[in-house]
Design a protein around this motif. Structure first.
Motif, PDB file in Angstrom:
ATOM      1  N   GLY A   1       0.801  -1.213   0.000  1.00  0.00           N
ATOM      2  CA  GLY A   1       0.000   0.000   0.000  1.00  0.00           C
ATOM      3  C   GLY A   1       0.833   1.261   0.000  1.00  0.00           C
TER       4      GLY A   1
ATOM      5  N   LEU B   1      -8.700  -6.556   6.399  1.00  0.00           N
ATOM      6  CA  LEU B   1      -9.897  -5.746   6.234  1.00  0.00           C
ATOM      7  C   LEU B   1     -10.963  -6.587   5.564  1.00  0.00           C
ATOM      8  CD1 LEU B   1      -8.429  -2.481   4.701  1.00  0.00           C
ATOM      9  CD2 LEU B   1      -9.406  -2.718   6.972  1.00  0.00           C
TER      10      LEU B   1
ATOM     11  N   ARG C   1      -4.619   3.516   8.299  1.00  0.00           N
ATOM     12  CA  ARG C   1      -6.036   3.338   7.971  1.00  0.00           C
ATOM     13  C   ARG C   1      -6.318   1.924   7.520  1.00  0.00           C
ATOM     14  NH1 ARG C   1      -6.285   8.369   5.605  1.00  0.00           N
ATOM     15  NH2 ARG C   1      -7.230   9.600   7.240  1.00  0.00           N
ATOM     16  N   LEU C   2      -5.401   1.379   6.719  1.00  0.00           N
ATOM     17  CA  LEU C   2      -5.589   0.011   6.240  1.00  0.00           C
ATOM     18  C   LEU C   2      -5.538  -0.992   7.381  1.00  0.00           C
ATOM     19  CD1 LEU C   2      -3.452   0.257   3.007  1.00  0.00           C
ATOM     20  CD2 LEU C   2      -5.902  -0.086   3.120  1.00  0.00           C
ATOM     21  N   HIS C   3      -4.829  -0.610   8.448  1.00  0.00           N
ATOM     22  CA  HIS C   3      -4.795  -1.469   9.626  1.00  0.00           C
ATOM     23  C   HIS C   3      -6.063  -1.345  10.441  1.00  0.00           C
ATOM     24  CE1 HIS C   3      -0.900  -3.433   9.770  1.00  0.00           C
ATOM     25  NE2 HIS C   3      -0.320  -2.348   9.347  1.00  0.00           N
ATOM     26  N   GLY C   4      -6.933  -0.423  10.042  1.00  0.00           N
ATOM     27  CA  GLY C   4      -8.200  -0.311  10.748  1.00  0.00           C
ATOM     28  C   GLY C   4      -8.236   0.801  11.784  1.00  0.00           C
TER      29      GLY C   4
ATOM     30  N   SER D   1      -8.547   4.728  13.101  1.00  0.00           N
ATOM     31  CA  SER D   1      -9.199   5.954  12.631  1.00  0.00           C
ATOM     32  C   SER D   1      -9.239   6.959  13.769  1.00  0.00           C
ATOM     33  CB  SER D   1     -10.605   5.661  12.121  1.00  0.00           C
ATOM     34  OG  SER D   1     -11.359   5.029  13.119  1.00  0.00           O
TER      35      SER D   1
ATOM     36  N   ILE E   1     -12.659   4.121   6.801  1.00  0.00           N
ATOM     37  CA  ILE E   1     -11.558   3.494   6.077  1.00  0.00           C
ATOM     38  C   ILE E   1     -11.719   3.726   4.585  1.00  0.00           C
ATOM     39  CG2 ILE E   1     -10.435   1.323   5.511  1.00  0.00           C
ATOM     40  CD1 ILE E   1     -11.071   0.316   8.238  1.00  0.00           C
TER      41      ILE E   1
ATOM     42  N   MET F   1      -2.035   6.429   5.569  1.00  0.00           N
ATOM     43  CA  MET F   1      -2.815   5.510   4.739  1.00  0.00           C
ATOM     44  C   MET F   1      -2.683   4.091   5.253  1.00  0.00           C
ATOM     45  SD  MET F   1      -4.843   4.981   2.257  1.00  0.00           S
ATOM     46  CE  MET F   1      -4.850   6.650   1.648  1.00  0.00           C
ATOM     47  N   ILE F   2      -1.464   3.692   5.592  1.00  0.00           N
ATOM     48  CA  ILE F   2      -1.264   2.330   6.057  1.00  0.00           C
ATOM     49  C   ILE F   2      -1.932   2.128   7.409  1.00  0.00           C
ATOM     50  CG2 ILE F   2       0.494   0.669   6.802  1.00  0.00           C
ATOM     51  CD1 ILE F   2       2.235   1.673   4.561  1.00  0.00           C
TER      52      ILE F   2
ATOM     53  N   TYR G   1      -3.221  -5.141  -0.933  1.00  0.00           N
ATOM     54  CA  TYR G   1      -3.879  -4.816   0.320  1.00  0.00           C
ATOM     55  C   TYR G   1      -4.526  -6.049   0.933  1.00  0.00           C
ATOM     56  CZ  TYR G   1      -3.789   0.038  -1.356  1.00  0.00           C
ATOM     57  OH  TYR G   1      -3.409   1.259  -1.830  1.00  0.00           O
TER      58      TYR G   1
END
Lengths: 250, 258
Positions: free
Chosen positions: A106, B102, A122-125, A127, B16, A119-120, B96
């Motif tokens: 990513g 996810l 966020r990809l890990h969940g 926020s 997300i 960004m990464i 990803y």
């Protein structure tokens, strides 16, 4: 109480199948008839990564995974993480899952270091506030300073490794899965990285760590699972299993 | 069922997918000077070309034709964007998917959101045309919003359907591309159908015609006919049901095929 449980789990990767073996129409017929209309798949080849595996890990257990290349360690971690759904069997994991499986997925070379980390994360969940804190913490860990605002394509390999590692290890979770990632870096960084993993492991309830290094396994784990060709060959005390494994290598 | 819960979980993870979708669009414009203006310029060129063709060569069109075209092309780009991107949505996200736990439906929603962002750019052209022609925006335009929601439901359904199949059968992508080319001609985008033509089977059974109309008509200031609304909703719901069924059936093995 957190728990990882796999019952009768089989994971098998299909080898690329020749288009003629399974036409789209035949498969459509099978899907829409819920399996009633189908023809036997002649010669479809699968690589069985996990074979009818039963596993249970409870809170407080820190499990090291050892085994030859291709024995199923990474697949096991990915299955526990929920990334690879089992072909058969049940997977149940209670607790938040954090994985440090592959670094750098990513990453966009045109974006700055700090933007990539956001960004990464966020990809890990992550926020909101949690994301902000994690990114700040990771930014400090990298010691990259002003470079963080420059595009990643200007970084050296070592700098990228520090960035990836920092953000990958920024999320606190109850079940932590790590797959042999330390990567490039100078001695100072390797030591810092080791300490960070230790901190992370201590803040989680379950740890599963795949590694080829005895010292890492000895430091972080209280038991070891030895994977061999998709099954658990041995499970028990760190030294006992490690020595048995080493004996087969020579 | 795990797969259905996953779709729901993905829908709920707005924090997300929304930033990633916006980032997808912004990334396209990095290191360009005009950035998103290119999208708009391309659309303006299209519209200018077709308009000139009609007014100078083929013999005039009505006053409304320009805004009809602008609205139609914008909505078509939304429908086409979603449908054509679906087969590769999961394949493109392979990096990803392999690294982060996810719900994978997030990548489908990201694709839909990306198409909506593009649509918003093209809507600017439509409003530009309205401005040039000194048309006043009417309150009926708000009826485009439920229309867009119907398209969003259709989008989710078609993404679930085509992304699952497209991950396994790599022919789906090009096949869908060809089909959309055909539908671009058959769907009334740069031609206005008479009521008789609209009743013919070729148009009536074209779900894209109805999905297009429920957004275009309000933008043009009318409510469109009940038939369009009913068939649009029916198309969207059918897509959602079929898409979910296929996704549920294929979910366990999608990751292996990427």
């Amino acid at each position: 109480m957190n728990e990882v449980r796999l019952s009768g789990v089989t994971v098998a990767y299909p080898v690329s199948i020749d288009a003629r073996q399974r036409s789209g129409f035949a498969t459509a017929a099978q899907i829409f008839s819920f399996g009633k209309i189908s023809r036997d798949n002649n010669g479809a080849q699968y690589v069985v990564a996990l074979k009818n595996l039963n596993l249970q890990v409870s809170s407080g257990q820190r499990v090291g995974l050892i085994g030859r290349n291709g024995s199923g360690k990474s697949t096991l971690l990915k299955t526990v993480a929920g990334i690879v759904p089992p072909r058969s069997g049940q997977r149940s994991v209670s607790g938040t899952v954090g994985c440090v499986l592959s670094l750098g997925a990513g990453m966009d070379g045109e974006k700055s270091g700090i933007d990539n980390m956001r960004m990464i994360a966020r990809l890990h969940g992550l926020s909101g506030d949690e994301l902000k804190r994690a990114v700040e913490d990771a930014a400090e860990f990298t010691e990259l300073g002003p470079y963080l605002n420059m595009p990643v394509r200007t970084y050296s390999a070592g700098m990228i490794a520090r960035l990836c590692f920092a953000i990958a290890t920024a999320k606190r979770s109850e079940v932590l899965l790590i797959d042999e990632v330390i990567g490039a870096g100078d001695a100072h960084f390797i030591q810092k990285a080791g300490q960070r993993i230790l901190d992370l492991a201590q803040q989680s309830n379950i740890l599963m760590l795949a590694s080829h290094s005895y010292s890492i396994l000895k430091d972080y784990c209280n038991e070891i699972i030895w994977m061999d060709s998709g099954v658990v060959r041995m499970r028990g005390d760190v030294d006992e299993v490690w020595n048995a494994y080493i004996a087969t290598l020579s | 069922m795990f797969a259905l819960r996953e779709i729901l979980a993905a829908l709920l993870s707005v924090r997300i997918w929304w930033p990633i979708a916006v980032d997808d669009v912004i990334s396209r414009y990095r290191r360009t000077t005009l950035g998103p203006a290119w999208l708009i310029l391309a659309q303006v060129a299209w519209i200018a070309g077709i308009y000139l063709l009609h007014s100078r060569v083929l013999g005039g069109q009505s006053e409304d034709y320009l805004s009809y075209l602008a609205a139609g092309l914008a909505v078509w780009s939304l429908l086409n964007g979603i449908t054509s991107d679906s087969p590769v949505a999961l394949i493109r996200a392979k990096g990803y998917i392999d690294s982060y736990p996810l719900p994978i439906a997030v990548h489908l929603i990201r694709s839909i959101a990306g198409s909506f962002v593009t649509f918003a750019h093209l809507l600017v052209v439509f409003f530009g045309v309205m401005l040039v022609q000194r048309h006043m925006p009417s309150i009926t335009m708000l009826a485009a919003i439920p229309g867009l929601m119907i398209i969003a439901v259709y989008g989710l359904g078609v993404e679930l359907f085509l992304a699952s199949l497209g991950a396994r059968f790599r022919d789906v992508g090009p096949a869908v591309g060809s089909a959309m080319n055909l539908l671009f001609i058959l769907t009334p985008i740069f031609w206005v159908p008479t009521p008789e033509q609209a009743a013919s089977p070729l148009l009536r059974f074209n779900p894209f015609f109805h999905l297009l109309e429920v957004v275009r008509a309000p933008l043009m200031g009318s409510w469109s006919t009940p038939e369009h609304w009913i068939l649009a909703i029916a198309s969207a719901l059918t897509a959602l049901v079929v898409g979910s069924a296929v996704y549920v059936r294929m979910r366990a093995t999608i990751v292996y095929w990427l």
